[in-house]
Design an enzyme around this catalytic site. Structure first.
Site, mmCIF file in Angstrom:
data_model
loop_
_atom_site.group_PDB
_atom_site.id
_atom_site.type_symbol
_atom_site.label_atom_id
_atom_site.label_comp_id
_atom_site.label_asym_id
_atom_site.label_seq_id
_atom_site.Cartn_x
_atom_site.Cartn_y
_atom_site.Cartn_z
ATOM 1 N N ASP A 12 33.989 -67.804 -10.911
ATOM 2 C CA ASP A 12 33.016 -67.284 -11.866
ATOM 3 C C ASP A 12 33.432 -67.811 -13.227
ATOM 4 O O ASP A 12 34.530 -67.505 -13.700
ATOM 5 C CB ASP A 12 32.995 -65.754 -11.854
ATOM 6 C CG ASP A 12 31.790 -65.188 -12.575
ATOM 7 O OD1 ASP A 12 31.489 -65.664 -13.695
ATOM 8 O OD2 ASP A 12 31.155 -64.272 -12.036
ATOM 9 N N LEU A 16 36.831 -62.523 -15.546
ATOM 10 C CA LEU A 16 36.754 -61.085 -15.285
ATOM 11 C C LEU A 16 35.770 -60.399 -16.228
ATOM 12 O O LEU A 16 35.940 -60.421 -17.441
ATOM 13 C CB LEU A 16 38.143 -60.453 -15.412
ATOM 14 C CG LEU A 16 38.275 -58.958 -15.178
ATOM 15 C CD1 LEU A 16 37.650 -58.524 -13.867
ATOM 16 C CD2 LEU A 16 39.743 -58.566 -15.210
ATOM 17 N N HIS A 17 34.759 -59.785 -15.651
ATOM 18 C CA HIS A 17 33.727 -59.084 -16.417
ATOM 19 C C HIS A 17 33.244 -57.908 -15.578
ATOM 20 O O HIS A 17 33.717 -57.676 -14.462
ATOM 21 C CB HIS A 17 32.580 -60.036 -16.798
ATOM 22 C CG HIS A 17 31.969 -60.733 -15.617
ATOM 23 N ND1 HIS A 17 30.906 -60.210 -14.933
ATOM 24 C CD2 HIS A 17 32.299 -61.882 -15.005
ATOM 25 C CE1 HIS A 17 30.598 -61.030 -13.934
ATOM 26 N NE2 HIS A 17 31.431 -62.048 -13.957
ATOM 27 N N GLY A 18 32.293 -57.160 -16.090
ATOM 28 C CA GLY A 18 31.852 -55.927 -15.445
ATOM 29 C C GLY A 18 31.376 -56.077 -14.020
ATOM 30 O O GLY A 18 31.658 -55.234 -13.166
#
EC number: 2.7.1.69
Length: 166
Positions: A12, A16-18
């Site tokens: 991705d 790191l995200h929601g």
């Protein structure tokens, strides 16, 4: 001693995200998110990047930031209690991990944004020749590579997508 318990590996571009925390973290049952990325681990903006990503993890997961080489060097020392979610932002880094002996069997491709020189093969995935070569290296090593943005979507083989989008 058994090898590390890698429960999910995802590409991705946003790292790191929601969505990782809420969707993929729960889906994978991970308890540790390992961001394997040289820039996030050691780059000039690493502290800033890490602070934002740690906030996105919401305290639900242990979070580590390792360079690609450090991941290769230490992954086999992981505790059997650690359910590791490896997160990279490009296929070349995942291929480097695989070639370095990290026992990855599946690579989930989520977001690889369009940039000059890339072509779109799925709604959220664009690739260039370097990306395709990295996926081919992974597949040669026995890694299944699929595009799947969310767990409720059907996974699609990334190289098949690349062929049909050619």
């Amino acid at each position: 001693m058994t090898g590390p318990q890698i429960v999910w590996t995802r590409i991705d571009e946003r790292l790191l995200h929601g969505q990782i925390r809420i969707t993929w973290g729960k889906h994978s049952e991970a308890n540790l998110i390992l961001v394997a990325n040289d820039e996030a681990a050691e780059g000039p903006n690493a502290a800033f990047m890490q602070a934002g990503m740690k906030a996105s993890a919401g305290g639900e997961y242990a979070v580590r930031f390792f360079s690609i080489q450090k991941t290769i060097d230490v992954i086999h020392k992981a505790s059997p209690k650690q359910k590791i979610f490896i997160l990279c932002n490009n296929p070349t880094d995942v291929a480097r991990l695989v070639e370095g002996g990290v026992p990855i069997t599946h690579c989930n491709v989520g977001n690889m944004h369009y940039h000059d020189g890339k072509r779109q093969i799925a709604k959220t995935v664009s690739v260039d020749k370097t990306d395709i070569l990295a996926f081919e290296k992974m597949v040669e090593k026995g890694v299944t590579c699929t595009v799947q943005n969310t767990p409720d979507q059907t996974p699609i083989n990334v190289l098949e997508l690349a062929k049909t989008a050619a």
